[in-house]
Design an enzyme around this catalytic site. Structure first.
Site, short mmCIF file in Angstrom:
data_model
loop_
_atom_site.label_atom_id
_atom_site.label_comp_id
_atom_site.label_asym_id
_atom_site.label_seq_id
_atom_site.Cartn_x
_atom_site.Cartn_y
_atom_site.Cartn_z
N HIS A 81 0.84 -1.19 0.00
CA HIS A 81 0.00 0.00 0.00
C HIS A 81 0.89 1.25 0.00
CE1 HIS A 81 -3.84 -1.99 1.84
NE2 HIS A 81 -3.30 -2.72 0.88
N GLU B 45 0.87 3.83 1.86
CA GLU B 45 1.34 4.24 3.19
C GLU B 45 2.54 3.41 3.64
OE1 GLU B 45 -3.27 4.43 3.44
OE2 GLU B 45 -1.76 3.32 2.31
N CYS C 171 -6.09 1.89 5.80
CA CYS C 171 -6.76 0.67 6.27
C CYS C 171 -6.17 0.29 7.63
CB CYS C 171 -6.55 -0.46 5.26
SG CYS C 171 -4.85 -1.06 5.17
N CYS D 253 -2.36 -0.49 7.50
CA CYS D 253 -1.54 0.71 7.41
C CYS D 253 -1.59 1.51 8.71
CB CYS D 253 -1.98 1.56 6.23
SG CYS D 253 -1.63 0.77 4.64
#
Length: 147
Positions: free
Chosen positions: A56, A58, A86, A89
């Site tokens: 992801h 992040e 999410c 993260c």
């Protein structure tokens, strides 16, 4: 000319990263890490390219900024991200002890707030910066996917 560094200025850069993800067929989330008005990391989702569900934006930004700083903590740093993180993260952001997070669009289905995730108690969070544009990019991506 004097440069004015605002949350909107940095979110524009995160949006450019999200657009790069969009163009690669990745879910269009962009993220940058900033400290003292200096960009330490800039990235976007890479889950498809890397065949890695943890890639992801992040996570990529945390790793890159920590590498740049030479340590695992992101104190005195701000993450600008186009979509609410999410739970995965949020957990990584918790452990990074990042000082602040600025989010564009909320994620009412998979965002950390709806899934019981949490951030470090000292992390400041701000929602809604360029929210309409961040949300529109996500909607355009999924509309294109459904065709």
């Amino acid at each position: 000319m004097e440069m004015i560094f605002t949350d909107e200025y940095f979110m524009e850069i995160a949006l450019k990263e999200a657009q790069a993800a969009f163009e690669k067929g990745e879910i269009p989330v962009g993220a940058i890490v900033v400290s003292n008005n200096q960009i330490l990391a800039r990235t976007h989702n890479l889950t498809e390219l890397l065949s890695d569900v943890t890639a992801h934006a992040e996570i990529q930004a945390i790793s890159s900024a920590a590498n740049y700083l030479g340590g695992k903590y992101l104190k005195d740093c701000t993450l600008y991200v186009t979509l609410e993180p999410c739970s995965m993260c949020a957990g990584a952001l918790y452990w990074s002890q990042i000082t602040a997070i600025v989010c564009g669009a909320a994620d009412h289905k998979r965002g950390y707030r709806s899934m019981g995730g949490q951030l470090h108690p000292k992390t400041q969070i701000k929602f809604g910066v360029l929210e309409d544009r961040c949300a529109a990019l996500m909607k355009d991506f999924f509309k294109k996917k459904r065709k």
